[in-house]
Design a protein around this motif. Structure first.
Motif, PDB file in Angstrom:
ATOM      1  N   SER A  42       4.120 -16.528 -13.960  1.00  0.00           N
ATOM      2  CA  SER A  42       4.598 -16.569 -15.345  1.00  0.00           C
ATOM      3  C   SER A  42       4.535 -15.203 -16.038  1.00  0.00           C
ATOM      4  CB  SER A  42       3.789 -17.594 -16.137  1.00  0.00           C
ATOM      5  OG  SER A  42       2.421 -17.270 -16.111  1.00  0.00           O
ATOM      6  N   TRP A  43       3.791 -14.228 -15.475  1.00  0.00           N
ATOM      7  CA  TRP A  43       3.710 -12.890 -16.063  1.00  0.00           C
ATOM      8  C   TRP A  43       4.640 -11.898 -15.374  1.00  0.00           C
ATOM      9  CZ3 TRP A  43      -1.174 -15.364 -15.406  1.00  0.00           C
ATOM     10  CH2 TRP A  43      -1.723 -15.799 -16.606  1.00  0.00           C
ATOM     11  N   GLY A  44       5.453 -12.368 -14.457  1.00  0.00           N
ATOM     12  CA  GLY A  44       6.408 -11.507 -13.785  1.00  0.00           C
ATOM     13  C   GLY A  44       5.856 -10.762 -12.593  1.00  0.00           C
ATOM     14  N   LYS A  45       4.639 -11.049 -12.192  1.00  0.00           N
ATOM     15  CA  LYS A  45       4.047 -10.393 -11.029  1.00  0.00           C
ATOM     16  C   LYS A  45       4.432 -11.169  -9.774  1.00  0.00           C
ATOM     17  CE  LYS A  45      -0.204  -8.600  -9.237  1.00  0.00           C
ATOM     18  NZ  LYS A  45      -1.031  -7.535  -9.618  1.00  0.00           N
ATOM     19  N   ALA A  46       4.763 -10.447  -8.711  1.00  0.00           N
ATOM     20  CA  ALA A  46       5.222 -11.093  -7.483  1.00  0.00           C
ATOM     21  C   ALA A  46       4.103 -11.911  -6.852  1.00  0.00           C
ATOM     22  CB  ALA A  46       5.716 -10.043  -6.498  1.00  0.00           C
ATOM     23  N   ILE A  47       4.430 -13.140  -6.462  1.00  0.00           N
ATOM     24  CA  ILE A  47       3.457 -14.010  -5.803  1.00  0.00           C
ATOM     25  C   ILE A  47       3.361 -13.652  -4.326  1.00  0.00           C
ATOM     26  CG2 ILE A  47       2.933 -16.388  -5.186  1.00  0.00           C
ATOM     27  CD1 ILE A  47       4.326 -17.251  -7.744  1.00  0.00           C
ATOM     28  N   TYR A  48       4.502 -13.515  -3.684  1.00  0.00           N
ATOM     29  CA  TYR A  48       4.554 -13.143  -2.277  1.00  0.00           C
ATOM     30  C   TYR A  48       5.373 -11.864  -2.161  1.00  0.00           C
ATOM     31  CZ  TYR A  48       3.053 -17.926  -1.600  1.00  0.00           C
ATOM     32  OH  TYR A  48       2.359 -19.101  -1.658  1.00  0.00           O
ATOM     33  N   PRO A  49       4.731 -10.706  -2.349  1.00  0.00           N
ATOM     34  CA  PRO A  49       5.500  -9.459  -2.305  1.00  0.00           C
ATOM     35  C   PRO A  49       6.036  -9.194  -0.899  1.00  0.00           C
ATOM     36  CG  PRO A  49       3.160  -9.008  -2.471  1.00  0.00           C
ATOM     37  CD  PRO A  49       3.323 -10.486  -2.602  1.00  0.00           C
ATOM     38  N   GLN A  50       7.190  -8.570  -0.840  1.00  0.00           N
ATOM     39  CA  GLN A  50       7.779  -8.241   0.447  1.00  0.00           C
ATOM     40  C   GLN A  50       7.009  -7.085   1.068  1.00  0.00           C
ATOM     41  OE1 GLN A  50      11.846  -7.368  -0.380  1.00  0.00           O
ATOM     42  NE2 GLN A  50      12.411  -9.504  -0.644  1.00  0.00           N
ATOM     43  N   LYS A  51       6.931  -7.090   2.398  1.00  0.00           N
ATOM     44  CA  LYS A  51       6.239  -6.014   3.105  1.00  0.00           C
ATOM     45  C   LYS A  51       7.175  -4.822   3.258  1.00  0.00           C
ATOM     46  CE  LYS A  51       3.029  -8.753   5.798  1.00  0.00           C
ATOM     47  NZ  LYS A  51       2.556  -9.098   7.135  1.00  0.00           N
ATOM     48  N   ASN A  52       6.624  -3.645   3.015  1.00  0.00           N
ATOM     49  CA  ASN A  52       7.376  -2.425   3.270  1.00  0.00           C
ATOM     50  C   ASN A  52       6.496  -1.509   4.122  1.00  0.00           C
ATOM     51  OD1 ASN A  52       5.502  -1.428   1.467  1.00  0.00           O
ATOM     52  ND2 ASN A  52       6.949  -1.216  -0.216  1.00  0.00           N
ATOM     53  N   ASP A  53       7.014  -0.362   4.515  1.00  0.00           N
ATOM     54  CA  ASP A  53       6.278   0.536   5.412  1.00  0.00           C
ATOM     55  C   ASP A  53       4.981   1.024   4.787  1.00  0.00           C
ATOM     56  OD1 ASP A  53       8.247   0.247   7.290  1.00  0.00           O
ATOM     57  OD2 ASP A  53       9.353   2.044   6.668  1.00  0.00           O
ATOM     58  N   GLU A  54       5.004   1.299   3.482  1.00  0.00           N
ATOM     59  CA  GLU A  54       3.802   1.785   2.809  1.00  0.00           C
ATOM     60  C   GLU A  54       2.697   0.732   2.836  1.00  0.00           C
ATOM     61  OE1 GLU A  54       2.356   2.967  -1.684  1.00  0.00           O
ATOM     62  OE2 GLU A  54       4.491   3.045  -1.197  1.00  0.00           O
ATOM     63  N   MET A  55       3.073  -0.524   2.610  1.00  0.00           N
ATOM     64  CA  MET A  55       2.086  -1.593   2.596  1.00  0.00           C
ATOM     65  C   MET A  55       1.512  -1.823   3.996  1.00  0.00           C
ATOM     66  SD  MET A  55       2.456  -5.484   1.203  1.00  0.00           S
ATOM     67  CE  MET A  55       3.077  -4.869  -0.351  1.00  0.00           C
ATOM     68  N   VAL A  56       2.360  -1.762   5.016  1.00  0.00           N
ATOM     69  CA  VAL A  56       1.893  -1.938   6.393  1.00  0.00           C
ATOM     70  C   VAL A  56       0.920  -0.823   6.755  1.00  0.00           C
ATOM     71  CG1 VAL A  56       2.634  -1.939   8.802  1.00  0.00           C
ATOM     72  CG2 VAL A  56       3.927  -3.232   7.101  1.00  0.00           C
ATOM     73  N   GLU A  57       1.217   0.406   6.361  1.00  0.00           N
ATOM     74  CA  GLU A  57       0.323   1.538   6.641  1.00  0.00           C
ATOM     75  C   GLU A  57      -0.998   1.376   5.905  1.00  0.00           C
ATOM     76  OE1 GLU A  57      -1.011   5.126   8.233  1.00  0.00           O
ATOM     77  OE2 GLU A  57       0.662   3.851   8.785  1.00  0.00           O
ATOM     78  N   ARG A  58      -0.940   0.914   4.659  1.00  0.00           N
ATOM     79  CA  ARG A  58      -2.162   0.706   3.876  1.00  0.00           C
ATOM     80  C   ARG A  58      -3.042  -0.370   4.527  1.00  0.00           C
ATOM     81  NH1 ARG A  58      -1.106  -0.436  -2.226  1.00  0.00           N
ATOM     82  NH2 ARG A  58      -0.036   1.521  -1.901  1.00  0.00           N
ATOM     83  N   ILE A  59      -2.432  -1.441   5.006  1.00  0.00           N
ATOM     84  CA  ILE A  59      -3.182  -2.502   5.686  1.00  0.00           C
ATOM     85  C   ILE A  59      -3.819  -1.971   6.961  1.00  0.00           C
ATOM     86  CG2 ILE A  59      -2.914  -4.688   6.927  1.00  0.00           C
ATOM     87  CD1 ILE A  59      -0.822  -5.454   4.807  1.00  0.00           C
ATOM     88  N   ARG A  60      -3.091  -1.128   7.701  1.00  0.00           N
ATOM     89  CA  ARG A  60      -3.646  -0.554   8.927  1.00  0.00           C
ATOM     90  C   ARG A  60      -4.854   0.324   8.622  1.00  0.00           C
ATOM     91  NH1 ARG A  60      -3.731   3.869  11.772  1.00  0.00           N
ATOM     92  NH2 ARG A  60      -2.448   5.046  10.328  1.00  0.00           N
ATOM     93  N   LEU A  61      -4.756   1.154   7.587  1.00  0.00           N
ATOM     94  CA  LEU A  61      -5.871   2.031   7.224  1.00  0.00           C
ATOM     95  C   LEU A  61      -7.083   1.230   6.748  1.00  0.00           C
ATOM     96  CD1 LEU A  61      -3.978   4.906   5.382  1.00  0.00           C
ATOM     97  CD2 LEU A  61      -5.093   5.011   7.615  1.00  0.00           C
ATOM     98  N   ILE A  62      -6.842   0.188   5.976  1.00  0.00           N
ATOM     99  CA  ILE A  62      -7.946  -0.645   5.497  1.00  0.00           C
ATOM    100  C   ILE A  62      -8.611  -1.363   6.660  1.00  0.00           C
ATOM    101  CG2 ILE A  62      -8.462  -2.725   4.150  1.00  0.00           C
ATOM    102  CD1 ILE A  62      -6.432  -1.717   2.081  1.00  0.00           C
ATOM    103  N   SER A  63      -7.823  -1.841   7.620  1.00  0.00           N
ATOM    104  CA  SER A  63      -8.388  -2.504   8.796  1.00  0.00           C
ATOM    105  C   SER A  63      -9.231  -1.538   9.622  1.00  0.00           C
ATOM    106  CB  SER A  63      -7.274  -3.093   9.663  1.00  0.00           C
ATOM    107  OG  SER A  63      -6.555  -4.055   8.956  1.00  0.00           O
ATOM    108  N   GLN A  64      -8.743  -0.304   9.754  1.00  0.00           N
ATOM    109  CA  GLN A  64      -9.489   0.714  10.500  1.00  0.00           C
ATOM    110  C   GLN A  64     -10.805   1.029   9.786  1.00  0.00           C
ATOM    111  OE1 GLN A  64      -7.337   4.366  10.840  1.00  0.00           O
ATOM    112  NE2 GLN A  64      -8.668   5.179  12.452  1.00  0.00           N
ATOM    113  N   GLU A  65     -10.757   1.185   8.467  1.00  0.00           N
ATOM    114  CA  GLU A  65     -11.983   1.448   7.705  1.00  0.00           C
ATOM    115  C   GLU A  65     -12.948   0.270   7.809  1.00  0.00           C
ATOM    116  OE1 GLU A  65     -13.368   2.672   3.175  1.00  0.00           O
ATOM    117  OE2 GLU A  65     -11.371   1.849   3.513  1.00  0.00           O
TER     118      GLU A  65
END
Length: 107
Positions: A42-65
Protein backbone atom coordinates in the motif's frame (compact mmCIF):
# COMPACT_ATOMS: atom_id res chain seq x y z
CA UNK A 1 -36.35 11.20 1.23
CA UNK A 2 -35.57 7.61 0.32
CA UNK A 3 -38.62 5.58 -0.53
CA UNK A 4 -38.59 2.08 0.96
CA UNK A 5 -39.35 0.60 -2.45
CA UNK A 6 -35.99 1.82 -3.77
CA UNK A 7 -33.93 0.47 -0.82
CA UNK A 8 -33.22 -2.98 -2.38
CA UNK A 9 -32.00 -1.24 -5.55
CA UNK A 10 -29.65 1.01 -3.56
CA UNK A 11 -28.22 -1.89 -1.55
CA UNK A 12 -27.86 -4.01 -4.70
CA UNK A 13 -26.12 -1.16 -6.51
CA UNK A 14 -23.68 -0.65 -3.64
CA UNK A 15 -22.86 -4.36 -3.55
CA UNK A 16 -22.43 -4.42 -7.33
CA UNK A 17 -20.13 -1.39 -7.20
CA UNK A 18 -18.03 -3.06 -4.49
CA UNK A 19 -17.85 -6.29 -6.51
CA UNK A 20 -16.67 -4.34 -9.59
CA UNK A 21 -14.00 -2.64 -7.49
CA UNK A 22 -12.68 -5.91 -6.10
CA UNK A 23 -12.83 -7.54 -9.53
CA UNK A 24 -10.88 -4.66 -11.05
CA UNK A 25 -8.22 -4.93 -8.37
CA UNK A 26 -7.86 -8.68 -9.00
CA UNK A 27 -7.66 -8.09 -12.76
CA UNK A 28 -4.95 -5.40 -12.50
CA UNK A 29 -2.93 -7.58 -10.11
CA UNK A 30 -3.19 -10.47 -12.55
CA UNK A 31 -2.00 -8.22 -15.39
CA UNK A 32 0.98 -7.05 -13.32
CA UNK A 33 1.99 -10.62 -12.54
CA UNK A 34 1.49 -11.75 -16.15
CA UNK A 35 3.64 -8.94 -17.56
CA UNK A 36 6.42 -9.22 -14.95
CA UNK A 37 5.80 -6.02 -13.02
CA UNK A 38 6.73 -6.18 -9.32
CA UNK A 39 3.82 -6.23 -6.93
CA UNK A 40 3.59 -3.28 -4.54
CA UNK A 41 2.24 -2.89 -1.04
CA UNK A 42 0.00 0.00 0.00
CA UNK A 43 3.03 2.35 0.30
CA UNK A 44 4.30 1.62 -3.19
CA UNK A 45 7.24 -0.52 -2.10
CA UNK A 46 7.85 -3.65 -4.16
CA UNK A 47 6.76 -6.87 -2.46
CA UNK A 48 8.68 -9.19 -4.77
CA UNK A 49 11.42 -7.09 -6.38
CA UNK A 50 12.90 -8.38 -9.61
CA UNK A 51 16.44 -9.72 -9.47
CA UNK A 52 19.12 -7.80 -11.30
CA UNK A 53 22.90 -8.26 -11.56
CA UNK A 54 23.61 -5.85 -8.69
CA UNK A 55 21.27 -7.72 -6.35
CA UNK A 56 22.74 -11.11 -7.30
CA UNK A 57 26.26 -9.79 -6.62
CA UNK A 58 25.17 -8.33 -3.28
CA UNK A 59 23.65 -11.68 -2.25
CA UNK A 60 26.87 -13.47 -3.24
CA UNK A 61 29.00 -11.08 -1.16
CA UNK A 62 26.69 -11.37 1.85
CA UNK A 63 26.76 -15.18 1.60
CA UNK A 64 30.56 -15.13 1.43
CA UNK A 65 30.76 -12.83 4.47
CA UNK A 66 28.32 -15.09 6.31
CA UNK A 67 30.56 -18.12 5.67
CA UNK A 68 33.62 -16.21 6.95
CA UNK A 69 31.79 -15.10 10.09
CA UNK A 70 30.62 -18.66 10.76
CA UNK A 71 34.21 -19.93 10.49
CA UNK A 72 35.42 -17.19 12.83
CA UNK A 73 32.64 -18.00 15.29
CA UNK A 74 33.73 -21.64 15.28
CA UNK A 75 37.30 -20.70 16.16
CA UNK A 76 36.07 -18.34 18.89
CA UNK A 77 33.98 -21.18 20.36
CA UNK A 78 37.06 -23.43 20.42
CA UNK A 79 39.11 -20.75 22.15
CA UNK A 80 36.35 -20.14 24.66
CA UNK A 81 36.18 -23.86 25.45
CA UNK A 82 39.94 -23.82 26.17
CA UNK A 83 39.59 -20.75 28.40
CA UNK A 84 36.71 -22.37 30.28
CA UNK A 85 38.75 -25.53 30.76
CA UNK A 86 41.68 -23.53 32.13
CA UNK A 87 39.47 -21.53 34.49
CA UNK A 88 37.60 -24.54 35.85
CA UNK A 89 40.66 -26.81 36.29
CA UNK A 90 42.22 -26.93 39.70
CA UNK A 91 45.38 -24.91 40.20
CA UNK A 92 47.49 -28.02 40.81
CA UNK A 93 46.70 -29.66 37.46
CA UNK A 94 47.20 -26.34 35.68
CA UNK A 95 50.64 -25.91 37.28
CA UNK A 96 51.54 -29.46 36.31
CA UNK A 97 50.53 -28.87 32.66
CA UNK A 98 52.49 -25.61 32.50
CA UNK A 99 55.58 -27.31 33.90
CA UNK A 100 55.23 -30.16 31.41
CA UNK A 101 55.04 -27.66 28.57
CA UNK A 102 58.17 -25.89 29.81
CA UNK A 103 60.00 -29.20 29.79
CA UNK A 104 60.85 -29.29 33.48
CA UNK A 105 59.84 -32.13 35.70
CA UNK A 106 57.51 -31.25 38.58
CA UNK A 107 57.85 -33.01 41.98
Amino acid sequence: MIVMNNLPWIVGGALLLGAFGIGGWIFTTWLRIKNGYPLENSWGKAIYPQKNDEMVERIRLISQENAQLRAELGSVKDRLANVERIVTDSAHSLDREIEQLRGTKSN
